[in-house]
Design an enzyme around this catalytic site. Structure first.
Site, short mmCIF file in Angstrom:
data_model
loop_
_atom_site.label_atom_id
_atom_site.label_comp_id
_atom_site.label_asym_id
_atom_site.label_seq_id
_atom_site.Cartn_x
_atom_site.Cartn_y
_atom_site.Cartn_z
N MET A 75 0.80 -1.22 0.00
CA MET A 75 0.00 0.00 0.00
C MET A 75 0.84 1.28 0.00
SD MET A 75 -2.83 -1.30 -0.36
CE MET A 75 -3.44 -2.97 -0.22
N MET A 111 8.07 4.69 5.78
CA MET A 111 8.19 3.29 5.37
C MET A 111 9.46 3.08 4.55
SD MET A 111 5.79 2.04 7.03
CE MET A 111 6.20 0.38 6.59
N GLU A 112 9.82 4.05 3.76
CA GLU A 112 11.05 3.97 2.98
C GLU A 112 12.27 3.97 3.91
OE1 GLU A 112 7.90 5.23 0.20
OE2 GLU A 112 8.38 5.76 2.26
N ASP A 126 24.44 -10.54 6.24
CA ASP A 126 24.91 -11.37 5.13
C ASP A 126 26.42 -11.25 4.94
OD1 ASP A 126 24.53 -13.07 2.75
OD2 ASP A 126 25.13 -11.25 1.67
#
Length: 157
Positions: A75, A111-112, A126
């Site tokens: 969204m 949100m970014e 990682d």
């Protein structure tokens, strides 16, 4: 005052219509941290991680994640990103990351910023996972935590 969910209408998820909103400068800063062993932190500090420069790689990952946020969070609107800053700090037991995102648009960029922090921390993991594994191939002490919005500004920042 009862709060309402803007992304739910008649029990269904929906994208909020922002077409009537004005373009405004907006900023969001998010942070989080990854807990690592003292040995791994020292390898990052001295630049001796086997896979390469941890922070350079994680910084690129954060930028890419910010730009692709609408592709992973259904969204979220596609908005013009006008700036991204990514900073790291090595502490006694963790690496912290802060991502600041700026736009001039109709909706915020929290949100970014959160997506950028998450991707940066996952990339750190990682990059150092071979040093963090125990004898069984698991990560009993490695931990991502405290991902949060530090600040959200609307208007002149």
């Amino acid at each position: 005052m009862e709060k309402s969910f803007t992304h739910i209408e008649a029990g269904r998820a929906r994208m909020v219509d922002i077409s009537e909103k004005n373009d405004v400068s907006r900023l969001a800063r998010a942070a989080g941290e990854i807990v690592l062993s003292a040995e791994t932190l020292e390898k990052i500090r001295t630049g001796t991680v086997e896979k390469g420069n941890v922070f350079a790689t994680a910084r690129v990952a954060a930028v890419l994640a910010v730009k692709k946020t609408p592709e992973t969070i259904p969204m979220c609107h596609q908005i013009p990103i006008t700036g991204i800053d990514v900073d790291f700090e090595i502490g006694e037991e963790a690496v912290s990351a802060v991502v600041e995102v700026r736009t001039v648009g109709k909706t915020g960029v929290e949100m970014e910023a959160l997506t950028g922090v998450s991707s940066a921390l996952l990339t750190v993991w990682d990059m150092v996972k071979s040093a963090e594994k125990d004898e069984t191939g698991n990560y009993p002490h490695t931990l991502i935590r405290n991902i949060r919005v530090l600040e959200k500004l609307k208007g002149k920042a």
